[in-house]
Design a protein around this motif. Structure first.
Motif, PDB file in Angstrom:
ATOM      1  N   ALA A 111      36.148   3.656   2.919  1.00 59.36           N
ATOM      2  CA  ALA A 111      35.231   3.700   4.063  1.00 59.36           C
ATOM      3  C   ALA A 111      35.618   4.806   5.034  1.00 59.36           C
ATOM      4  CB  ALA A 111      35.229   2.345   4.784  1.00 59.36           C
ATOM      5  N   VAL A 112      36.903   4.926   5.324  1.00 58.34           N
ATOM      6  CA  VAL A 112      37.370   5.936   6.281  1.00 58.34           C
ATOM      7  C   VAL A 112      37.245   7.339   5.697  1.00 58.34           C
ATOM      8  CG1 VAL A 112      39.331   6.742   7.642  1.00 58.34           C
ATOM      9  CG2 VAL A 112      38.924   4.292   7.359  1.00 58.34           C
ATOM     10  N   LEU A 113      37.608   7.500   4.424  1.00 61.36           N
ATOM     11  CA  LEU A 113      37.469   8.803   3.782  1.00 61.36           C
ATOM     12  C   LEU A 113      36.009   9.256   3.804  1.00 61.36           C
ATOM     13  CD1 LEU A 113      38.508  11.184   2.119  1.00 61.36           C
ATOM     14  CD2 LEU A 113      38.235   9.760   0.057  1.00 61.36           C
ATOM     15  N   SER A 114      35.109   8.347   3.513  1.00 60.22           N
ATOM     16  CA  SER A 114      33.683   8.666   3.534  1.00 60.22           C
ATOM     17  C   SER A 114      33.245   9.117   4.922  1.00 60.22           C
ATOM     18  CB  SER A 114      32.882   7.440   3.094  1.00 60.22           C
ATOM     19  OG  SER A 114      31.496   7.650   3.258  1.00 60.22           O
ATOM     20  N   ALA A 115      33.716   8.440   5.957  1.00 59.85           N
ATOM     21  CA  ALA A 115      33.349   8.809   7.331  1.00 59.85           C
ATOM     22  C   ALA A 115      33.857  10.206   7.677  1.00 59.85           C
ATOM     23  CB  ALA A 115      33.915   7.785   8.308  1.00 59.85           C
ATOM     24  N   HIS A 116      35.056  10.539   7.232  1.00 57.64           N
ATOM     25  CA  HIS A 116      35.586  11.879   7.498  1.00 57.64           C
ATOM     26  C   HIS A 116      34.829  12.940   6.705  1.00 57.64           C
ATOM     27  CE1 HIS A 116      38.928  11.360  10.260  1.00 57.64           C
ATOM     28  NE2 HIS A 116      39.227  10.224   9.641  1.00 57.64           N
ATOM     29  N   LEU A 117      34.361  12.590   5.529  1.00 53.54           N
ATOM     30  CA  LEU A 117      33.565  13.541   4.752  1.00 53.54           C
ATOM     31  C   LEU A 117      32.228  13.812   5.434  1.00 53.54           C
ATOM     32  CD1 LEU A 117      34.262  12.384   1.080  1.00 53.54           C
ATOM     33  CD2 LEU A 117      35.029  14.496   2.193  1.00 53.54           C
ATOM     34  N   TYR A 118      31.759  12.855   6.222  1.00 50.32           N
ATOM     35  CA  TYR A 118      30.554  13.133   7.022  1.00 50.32           C
ATOM     36  C   TYR A 118      30.862  14.228   8.040  1.00 50.32           C
ATOM     37  CZ  TYR A 118      27.055  12.848  10.644  1.00 50.32           C
ATOM     38  OH  TYR A 118      26.097  13.189  11.564  1.00 50.32           O
TER      39      TYR A 118
END
Length: 266
Positions: A111-118
């Motif tokens: 979830a956090v990795l995905s948010a940073h990829l945003y």
């Protein structure tokens, strides 16, 4: 940079909203008070890391368009401070994921990795909505699998969270479309424009409402009231000016959030 400026740079209101949402869902899913506190602390750390990273990455763009709501727009020297804070918060979030262990920690890490990829590089692409879908779906799975026995949440709850997050992305971008266009951001909302973004958000919110009602199966009066409220507000939004439509759809999102939290208890 002052402590107040550093706080403002973390996107405090969205960070607080997501943290409270995580806590309420944890309560609904049956976590103990200590478990709820641990979930909220973990979510808060992640929100700090993502918010600070977002402002550090966007500092030059925000300064170019004179964003008064962005501390770094008027304090370029503070960019390093915010970037360091983001790294520290990210490291603390990773430690929290390790503390949660398998599988809850792994789901939250996604979830956090995905948010940073945003933040980079997906924010400026047509795929900008994907991190929202992934991060909120994984957040629900994290909260559920953090319970004893690591139960997987019902699929309808995960789907509803993703749909609601997609709508949130479109709605959140509408007020800043002009500034984004001036600095070359071409995410999905920017490509759709204000009106089509609001229409797409309407569809996602209605889909989220129907998914939650079908899965949670609340009392007839509550379900009918929630659906009627959503439909009326969406129809009003279709025929209103963009600003009024934005507010109407935010109200639908609030209804769906309440259904999502109540659904977690089921």
């Amino acid at each position: 940079m002052s402590p107040l400026g550093l706080l403002r740079a973390c996107h405090p209101l969205p960070a607080l909203a997501v943290t409270v949402f995580g806590g309420l869902l944890a309560v609904g899913m049956g976590h103990t008070p200590a478990g709820v506190a641990a979930v909220m602390a973990t979510v808060a750390l992640s929100q700090l890391s993502v918010g600070w990273a977002n402002d550090a990455i966007d500092a030059a763009r925000d300064a170019a368009v004179g964003r008064a709501d962005k501390p770094l727009a008027g304090d370029p020297a503070g960019r390093r401070t915010v970037a360091v804070a983001a790294v520290v918060a990210a490291a603390a979030t990773i430690a929290a994921c390790l503390w949660w262990g398998w599988p809850a920690g792994a789901w939250f890490a996604v979830a956090v990795l995905s948010a940073h990829l945003y933040n980079w590089p997906l924010k400026a692409t047509a795929w900008s909505v994907v991190p929202y879908l992934v991060s909120f779906a994984c957040l629900v799975i994290f909260i559920s699998t953090a319970l004893p026995g690591a139960p997987f949440p019902p699929g309808w709850l995960v789907a509803a969270a993703a749909l609601l997050a997609g709508a949130a992305h479109l709605l959140n971008a509408v007020p800043d479309l002009a500034d984004d266009a001036a600095t070359g951001i071409r995410g999905l909302p920017q490509r759709l424009g204000a009106r089509r973004s609001l229409v797409a958000a309407s569809g996602l919110l209605l889909a989220a409402t129907l998914t939650l009602l079908a899965g949670a199966r609340p009392p007839l009066w509550a379900g009918a009231g929630a659906l009627l409220t959503a439909v009326v507000l969406i129809v009003v939004g279709w025929y209103a000016a963009p600003r009024a439509a934005f507010r109407a759809l935010l109200a639908v999102a609030a209804v769906d959030l309440a259904l999502l939290v109540l659904g977690g208890a089921l």
